[in-house]
Design an enzyme around this catalytic site. Sequence first.
Site, PDB file in Angstrom:
ATOM      1  N   ASN A 248     -10.121   0.382   0.428  1.00 12.39           N
ATOM      2  CA  ASN A 248      -8.660   0.418   0.350  1.00 12.39           C
ATOM      3  C   ASN A 248      -8.238  -0.132  -1.017  1.00 12.39           C
ATOM      4  OD1 ASN A 248      -5.918  -0.070   0.563  1.00 12.39           O
ATOM      5  ND2 ASN A 248      -6.021  -0.945   2.612  1.00 12.39           N
TER       6      ASN A 248
ATOM      7  N   CYS B  18       0.816  -1.231   0.000  1.00 11.36           N
ATOM      8  CA  CYS B  18       0.000   0.000   0.000  1.00 11.36           C
ATOM      9  C   CYS B  18       0.843   1.273   0.000  1.00 11.36           C
ATOM     10  CB  CYS B  18      -0.953   0.001   1.183  1.00 11.36           C
ATOM     11  SG  CYS B  18      -2.100  -1.390   1.167  1.00 11.36           S
TER      12      CYS B  18
ATOM     13  N   HIS C 281      -2.902   7.490   2.466  1.00  7.64           N
ATOM     14  CA  HIS C 281      -3.396   6.190   2.004  1.00  7.64           C
ATOM     15  C   HIS C 281      -4.755   5.934   2.657  1.00  7.64           C
ATOM     16  CE1 HIS C 281      -3.898   2.080   1.108  1.00  7.64           C
ATOM     17  NE2 HIS C 281      -3.507   1.618   2.277  1.00  7.64           N
TER      18      HIS C 281
HETATM   19  N1  COA Z   1     -18.332  -7.514  10.284  1.00  3.98           N
HETATM   20  C1  COA Z   1     -18.755  -7.749  11.541  1.00  3.98           C
HETATM   21  N2  COA Z   1     -17.933  -8.112  12.528  1.00  3.98           N
HETATM   22  C2  COA Z   1     -16.633  -8.261  12.233  1.00  3.98           C
HETATM   23  C3  COA Z   1     -16.125  -8.054  10.941  1.00  3.98           C
HETATM   24  C4  COA Z   1     -17.038  -7.674   9.937  1.00  3.98           C
HETATM   25  N3  COA Z   1     -16.651  -7.440   8.666  1.00  3.98           N
HETATM   26  N4  COA Z   1     -14.797  -8.270  10.954  1.00  3.98           N
HETATM   27  C5  COA Z   1     -14.480  -8.606  12.212  1.00  3.98           C
HETATM   28  N5  COA Z   1     -15.592  -8.620  12.983  1.00  3.98           N
HETATM   29  C6  COA Z   1     -15.707  -8.929  14.400  1.00  3.98           C
HETATM   30  C7  COA Z   1     -14.580  -9.797  14.913  1.00  3.98           C
HETATM   31  O1  COA Z   1     -14.842 -11.148  14.670  1.00  3.98           O
HETATM   32  C8  COA Z   1     -14.566  -9.453  16.380  1.00  3.98           C
HETATM   33  O2  COA Z   1     -15.585 -10.174  17.008  1.00  3.98           O
HETATM   34  P1  COA Z   1     -15.366 -10.763  18.488  1.00  3.98           P
HETATM   35  O3  COA Z   1     -15.137  -9.557  19.368  1.00  3.98           O
HETATM   36  O4  COA Z   1     -16.649 -11.473  18.738  1.00  3.98           O
HETATM   37  O5  COA Z   1     -14.169 -11.654  18.394  1.00  3.98           O
HETATM   38  C9  COA Z   1     -14.978  -7.979  16.412  1.00  3.98           C
HETATM   39  O6  COA Z   1     -15.611  -7.729  15.149  1.00  3.98           O
HETATM   40  C10 COA Z   1     -13.795  -7.062  16.572  1.00  3.98           C
HETATM   41  O7  COA Z   1     -12.784  -7.471  15.660  1.00  3.98           O
HETATM   42  P2  COA Z   1     -11.455  -6.685  15.485  1.00  3.98           P
HETATM   43  O8  COA Z   1     -10.623  -7.354  14.439  1.00  3.98           O
HETATM   44  O9  COA Z   1     -10.844  -6.416  16.811  1.00  3.98           O
HETATM   45  O10 COA Z   1     -12.044  -5.317  14.909  1.00  3.98           O
HETATM   46  P3  COA Z   1     -11.324  -3.940  14.755  1.00  3.98           P
HETATM   47  O11 COA Z   1     -12.026  -2.901  15.502  1.00  3.98           O
HETATM   48  O12 COA Z   1      -9.842  -4.078  14.922  1.00  3.98           O
HETATM   49  O13 COA Z   1     -11.598  -3.639  13.204  1.00  3.98           O
HETATM   50  C11 COA Z   1     -10.429  -3.746  11.113  1.00  3.98           C
HETATM   51  C12 COA Z   1     -11.144  -4.534  12.228  1.00  3.98           C
HETATM   52  C13 COA Z   1      -9.943  -4.729  10.070  1.00  3.98           C
HETATM   53  C14 COA Z   1     -11.421  -2.772  10.508  1.00  3.98           C
HETATM   54  C15 COA Z   1      -9.249  -2.967  11.756  1.00  3.98           C
HETATM   55  O14 COA Z   1      -8.484  -3.838  12.557  1.00  3.98           O
HETATM   56  C16 COA Z   1      -8.371  -2.344  10.737  1.00  3.98           C
HETATM   57  O15 COA Z   1      -8.751  -1.425  10.023  1.00  3.98           O
HETATM   58  N6  COA Z   1      -7.065  -2.758  10.684  1.00  3.98           N
HETATM   59  C17 COA Z   1      -6.142  -2.220   9.752  1.00  3.98           C
HETATM   60  C18 COA Z   1      -6.392  -2.862   8.428  1.00  3.98           C
HETATM   61  C19 COA Z   1      -5.650  -2.199   7.313  1.00  3.98           C
HETATM   62  O16 COA Z   1      -5.557  -1.014   7.278  1.00  3.98           O
HETATM   63  N7  COA Z   1      -5.154  -3.018   6.402  1.00  3.98           N
HETATM   64  C20 COA Z   1      -4.560  -2.579   5.218  1.00  3.98           C
HETATM   65  C21 COA Z   1      -3.209  -2.068   5.461  1.00  3.98           C
HETATM   66  S1  COA Z   1      -2.651  -1.158   4.095  1.00  3.98           S
END
Ligand code: COA
Length: 319
Positions: free
Chosen positions: A283, A112, A253
Amino acid sequence: RSVRVSGWGSYVPERVLSNADLERLVDTSDEWIRTRTGIRERRVAAPHETTATLAAIAAKRALAVAGLAPDDIDVIIVATLTPDYPMPSTAALVKEAVGNTTAAAFDIAAACSGFVFAYATADSYVRSGLARNVLVVGAELLTRFLDFDDRGTCILFGDGAGAVVLSASPEEGGGMAGLEMATDPDGAYMIWMPSGGSKSPPSSETSKRGEHFIRMEGRETYRYATRTLAASALAAIERAGWTPEEVDLFIPHQANARIIEAVAKGLKLPMDKMFVNIHKYGNTSAASVGIALDEAVREGRVKAGDKLVFVAFGAGFTS
Ligand code: COA
């Protein structure tokens, strides 16, 4: 030599995949996606499209704005993590598609951060006198590498391409004023595609296990991004001899609206200094800064002489 951005352009596929559409594919909700990421919809390439065809449309648009003929370009750099093939480079295919017969063409792999890494490379070519005009394209067709059973990743990514032309400038003082580039291999397996390379060549077994899809540790990646991005932007701003307040616009980004908010907070700046279009495209990895820059210019948010900051992070971890 002084450097200027002489052309800009972008392209996103027509087909829209909304959060409501994803609700029908995985256990998720529009509300969850919007509040955790800021994304409302993303684009999906048509079956006949490839990363190179997306890139070529954005590139032709940038060339038209620059008023340059295809053979005025000396170097073509494509940043992508979803190339048409491992070889030849996607840049070679873009060279053919735009009708250039003279340029050197190669790809950059920095996930990215790819557009920013490619931009820095292009600026260096022009600044040093090795090239007069360099075409930079960030392009991705990520939706073909998503596991639509994995709600943690499939909701995040979309397809598209963004391009700029960097040219030698007759005016003094143009071009990159400060640069901070970093790679932190501690994060090497936080976002990755487990198979398809020399360590795990593609086979029916790896394919059955879905190892050609993007895998991600979301929380760790989020933590890295919020820890790193503001510091990285600040290091570049200080090298330029600027202060954060005098920057006209940040083009970050577009990975997660909350990550962009953390950058603004880390730099003690209001959100109106940050360009945000993640709600429309999700993204798009190496394409995102290029698409955002093109839209910012077309919306009148950027004018000649402005101080801009491009800031990105991605797999590697790169920033
Ligand atoms: N819909 C509903 N629930 C979801 C879900 C979705 N699409 N994806 C994950 N969950 C759930 C998980 O299973 C978890 O449930 P649990 O508490 O029962 O275990 C809960 O939501 C929280 O998950 P978590 O992974 O801690 O969520 P988060 O607040 O960290 O958000 C992202 C997840 C992916 C949005 C976040 O971590 C993120 O943006 N990370 C960076 C990703 C990124 O930028 N990647 C590209 C890099 S260039």
